[in-house]
Design an enzyme around this catalytic site. Structure first.
Site: not given
Ligand code: 13P
Length: 257
Positions: A9, A11, A95, A97, A168, A174, A213
């Site tokens: 992803n 983003k 997601h 976010e 997740e 992150g 992560s």
């Molecule tokens: P990270 O791998 O940067 O922690 O992000 C995970 C994520 O949100 C994948 O959709």
């Protein structure tokens, strides 16, 4: 045996040159035949560039979101048909976010899953608890609520699941602080149990990805867990070396698609 999948992803990152570079690097890693299934989720603006690079390969791509209407006066939104037109097979839905920053509700997530399925896309439905929810012992309750919102949309009449679920934990996204393989496995087993209440056959075949992560150095331990069928990778999917290392870990997890 379930196949294993590594999804990247991106983003809101990357311009055209990055898309070409990253896609070519994945293709040149020569995972032949493509085991695991590798899927990338670039921003909408890069779907065309990715599709041009990857169109005659086993690499797959998808959108990071979609809207629940087919067309019309919805400025700034993208439909399932538009994603299909870009060659997408998959779409991320719900997601964290989007749930947190854009206040997407479970009901909206379910509506999006419905329209994705009608568009011929495979939704990758994201679920996960916050740090506070975990601290309160509410992890299973939160996951239960989020998963139950979409399970009525499972295709019970066939044995091949029509969706993928990604666990997740928000506190792991992150932050560099991945869930431990045991923590992730426990939630994955819980999710598979929820699905089994609808269909044991589908539960056995449902792909459950872990995200939060995932890096080159922890992927193998995560993918070694019984109910972890791959990863949804954020930050490390933008770093060619890390991403390939994660794909190699999935290859070595030893499952054929
Ligand atoms: P990270 O791998 O940067 O922690 O992000 C995970 C994520 O949100 C994948 O959709």
């Amino acid at each position: 045996m379930r196949p294993i999948m590594v999804a990247g992803n991106w983003k809101m990152n990357g311009l055209s040159a990055d898309a070409v570079h990253l896609t070519q690097a994945i293709l040149h890693a020569e995972m032949e035949p493509m085991r695991p299934e590798v899927v990338i989720f670039p921003p909408f603006t890069l779907l065309h560039a990715v599709s041009q690079e990857a169109k005659s390969s086993a690499l797959r791509w998808g959108g990071q979101n979609l809207f629940w209407e087919a067309s019309g006066a919805y400025t700034g939104e993208i439909s399932g048909a538009m994603l299909r037109d870009m060659g997408c097979r998959y779409v991320l839905i719900g997601h964290s976010e989007r749930r947190q920053i854009f206040a997407e509700s479970d009901a909206q997530v379910a509506q999006k899953v419905k329209v994705a399925l009608l568009s011929g896309l495979t939704p990758v439905v994201c679920v996960g608890e916050t740090e506070a929810e975990r601290a309160q012992g509410a992890t299973e309750a939160v996951i239960h609520r989020q998963v139950e919102a979409v399970l009525p949309l499972l295709n019970l009449e066939t044995s091949q699941p029509n969706m993928i679920i990604a666990y997740e934990p928000i506190w792991a996204i992150g932050t560099g602080l991945s869930a431990s393989p045991e923590q992730a496995q426990a939630v994955h087993a819980f999710i598979r149990g929820l699905v089994a209440a609808y269909s044991t056959q589908l539960a056995k075949r449902l792909l459950l990805l872990y995200g939060g992560s995932v890096k080159g150095n922890n992927a193998a331990a995560l993918f070694g867990q019984t109910d972890i069928d791959g990863g949804l990778v954020g930050g490390a999917s933008l770093q060619v070396g890390e991403f390939i290392q994660i794909c190699r870990a999935a290859e070595l997890a030893g499952r054929g698609g």
